[in-house]
Design an enzyme around this catalytic site. Structure first.
Site, PDB file in Angstrom:
ATOM      1  N   HIS A 296      10.221  33.482  32.269  1.00  0.00           N
ATOM      2  CA  HIS A 296      10.924  33.309  33.544  1.00  0.00           C
ATOM      3  C   HIS A 296      12.308  33.963  33.484  1.00  0.00           C
ATOM      4  O   HIS A 296      12.676  34.759  34.357  1.00  0.00           O
ATOM      5  CB  HIS A 296      11.043  31.813  33.843  1.00  0.00           C
ATOM      6  CG  HIS A 296      11.783  31.482  35.092  1.00  0.00           C
ATOM      7  ND1 HIS A 296      11.145  31.106  36.266  1.00  0.00           N
ATOM      8  CD2 HIS A 296      13.127  31.454  35.373  1.00  0.00           C
ATOM      9  CE1 HIS A 296      12.052  30.881  37.197  1.00  0.00           C
ATOM     10  NE2 HIS A 296      13.260  31.072  36.686  1.00  0.00           N
ATOM     11  N   GLU A 297      13.069  33.613  32.445  1.00  0.00           N
ATOM     12  CA  GLU A 297      14.423  34.167  32.312  1.00  0.00           C
ATOM     13  C   GLU A 297      14.392  35.646  31.975  1.00  0.00           C
ATOM     14  O   GLU A 297      15.267  36.406  32.406  1.00  0.00           O
ATOM     15  CB  GLU A 297      15.189  33.391  31.232  1.00  0.00           C
ATOM     16  CG  GLU A 297      15.360  31.902  31.519  1.00  0.00           C
ATOM     17  CD  GLU A 297      16.117  31.625  32.797  1.00  0.00           C
ATOM     18  OE1 GLU A 297      16.872  32.505  33.254  1.00  0.00           O
ATOM     19  OE2 GLU A 297      15.946  30.528  33.360  1.00  0.00           O
TER      20      GLU A 297
ATOM     21  N   HIS B  24      14.264  37.614  35.197  1.00  0.00           N
ATOM     22  CA  HIS B  24      15.600  37.731  35.800  1.00  0.00           C
ATOM     23  C   HIS B  24      16.397  38.815  35.064  1.00  0.00           C
ATOM     24  O   HIS B  24      17.049  39.665  35.696  1.00  0.00           O
ATOM     25  CB  HIS B  24      16.359  36.404  35.678  1.00  0.00           C
ATOM     26  CG  HIS B  24      15.854  35.319  36.574  1.00  0.00           C
ATOM     27  ND1 HIS B  24      15.600  35.503  37.914  1.00  0.00           N
ATOM     28  CD2 HIS B  24      15.588  34.008  36.317  1.00  0.00           C
ATOM     29  CE1 HIS B  24      15.190  34.360  38.449  1.00  0.00           C
ATOM     30  NE2 HIS B  24      15.166  33.441  37.498  1.00  0.00           N
TER      31      HIS B  24
END
Length: 372
Positions: free
Chosen positions: A30-31, A34
């Site tokens: 997820h990170e 980003h």
């Protein structure tokens, strides 16, 4: 048995390890999404942390400080221009570079990347599962287990048998009960709700046969059981079919996930600590993973799919502090023709962050309360 002993009895060391690995992988990817979308647009990322809290290990690589933090609950990336920057005299001001200088679509892309990564991961794992294990066949009911000393045992039914018809009628793809849709394989249970002559068409080893028997639905007011555990049959599938089935399954899961979150918010606002099977806290999740680890690797994959779907849609909820909330503020700023002031943005984000933290505390408290 005290509280800690009760919790420990519900978990296993292997389950805890798998819980950390599954949550850690979901959070890391997820990170990482980003991070990748920010760097792709030329925005610096100051730090990338796996875990939260005190930093145990750090290393500077390609302009980013990579961290391993103490608490294995989530992670974060510090993207240049996303937080307020320090001005002269120790004051803070709205950032003007990095993320803040991106066009609206660029900001939304960075914020949306994390939830989309979890969604893509869930669909990918589902596709792998369907391609390897087959896709559900809703019009066929596979017997998974036959209970000892049961009527089903005396009738010669076996685990692996597939029920294809009831009373000479093929099982439907779907049917409705009180207006609610159900998969056709579930209609087998309706066969046993009434007494009379029953006929099942059963496939075993590619050959079909009929199993006929007289059935009394209730004896002395007690509902009788045939003594089988069953679920949908599966059909072999290639990768394109598995992918299409995965996308359909995801679309069908969205309303259920949203209802689960809606129920959670309602329980939070009313301080209802009663158990909810649709939403689990950290202890409940670890308990589910412990049970899955004892079953099979595919059971663990199912848990990973559900966790990634939940993480994707939860982060898209437009609550300040979550990705969905940041996207909403970005779009509001674009519609106004200018971003919110620093004071406005900080107040909104602080309120949203406090709400999310209180919600997490509520989930943990409710998770623990069931052991009392």
């Amino acid at each position: 048995m005290n509280l800690l002993q009760s919790i420990a009895a519900a978990l296993t060391p292997l389950g805890l390890l798998w819980t950390l690995l599954i949550i850690g992988a979901a959070t890391f990817l997820h990170e990482l999404a980003h991070f990748a979308l920010a760097r792709w647009q030329g925005v610096a990322v100051r730090s990338f942390s796996v875990g939260m809290g005190p930093v145990l290990f750090r290393r500077l690589w390609r302009g980013t400080e990579w961290r391993l933090s103490l608490l294995p609950i989530g992670g974060y990336v510090e993207i240049d221009g996303m937080a307020a920057e320090e001005g002269p005299g120790g004051t803070y001001r709205q950032p003007t570079r990095g993320f803040a200088a991106l066009p609206t679509w660029g900001k939304v892309a960075v914020l949306l990347a994390g939830p989309l990564m979890n969604l893509v991961l869930a669909v990918g794992l589902m596709t792998l599962t369907f391609a390897s294990q087959g896709v559900p066949a809703p019009d066929r009911a596979r017997i998974e287990a036959v209970l000892p000393d049961s009527r089903a045992r005396t009738l010669g039914l076996q685990a692996g048998d597939v029920i294809t018809a009831v009373g000479g009628q093929d099982l439907p793809e779907t049917y409705r009960v009180n207006g609610q849709p159900h998969a056709g394989w579930e209609s087998v249970r309706d066969l046993l709700a009434t007494s009379g002559r029953k006929v099942l068409t059963v496939e075993r080893g590619g050959a079909a046969r009929e199993v006929a028997f007289d059935w009394q639905a209730r004896v002395d007011g007690v509902q009788q059981r045939l003594g089988i555990q069953y679920g949908p049959d599966v059909r072999p599938a290639n990768v394109p079919t598995a992918l299409v089935t995965s996308l359909q399954t995801t679309a069908e899961a969205v309303p259920q996930i949203l209802r689960a979150f809606g129920g959670l918010f309602t329980r939070f606002l009313t301080l209802d600590l009663s158990r909810d099977e649709n939403v689990s806290g950290p202890i409940g999740t670890a308990e589910i993973v412990s049970r899955a680890a004892a079953l099979s690797p595919w059971a663990l994959v199912q848990v990973a799919i559900l966790l990634n779907l939940s993480l994707a849609f939860f982060n898209l909820i437009p609550i300040p502090g979550l990705d969905g909330g940041r996207i909403l503020l970005t779009l509001v700023g674009a519609l106004r023709g200018r971003p919110l002031t620093l004071a406005q943005e900080q107040a909104i984000n602080l309120t949203g962050f406090a709400f999310v933290m209180l919600l997490m505390v509520f989930v943990v408290v409710r998770d623990v309360s069931r052991f009392f």
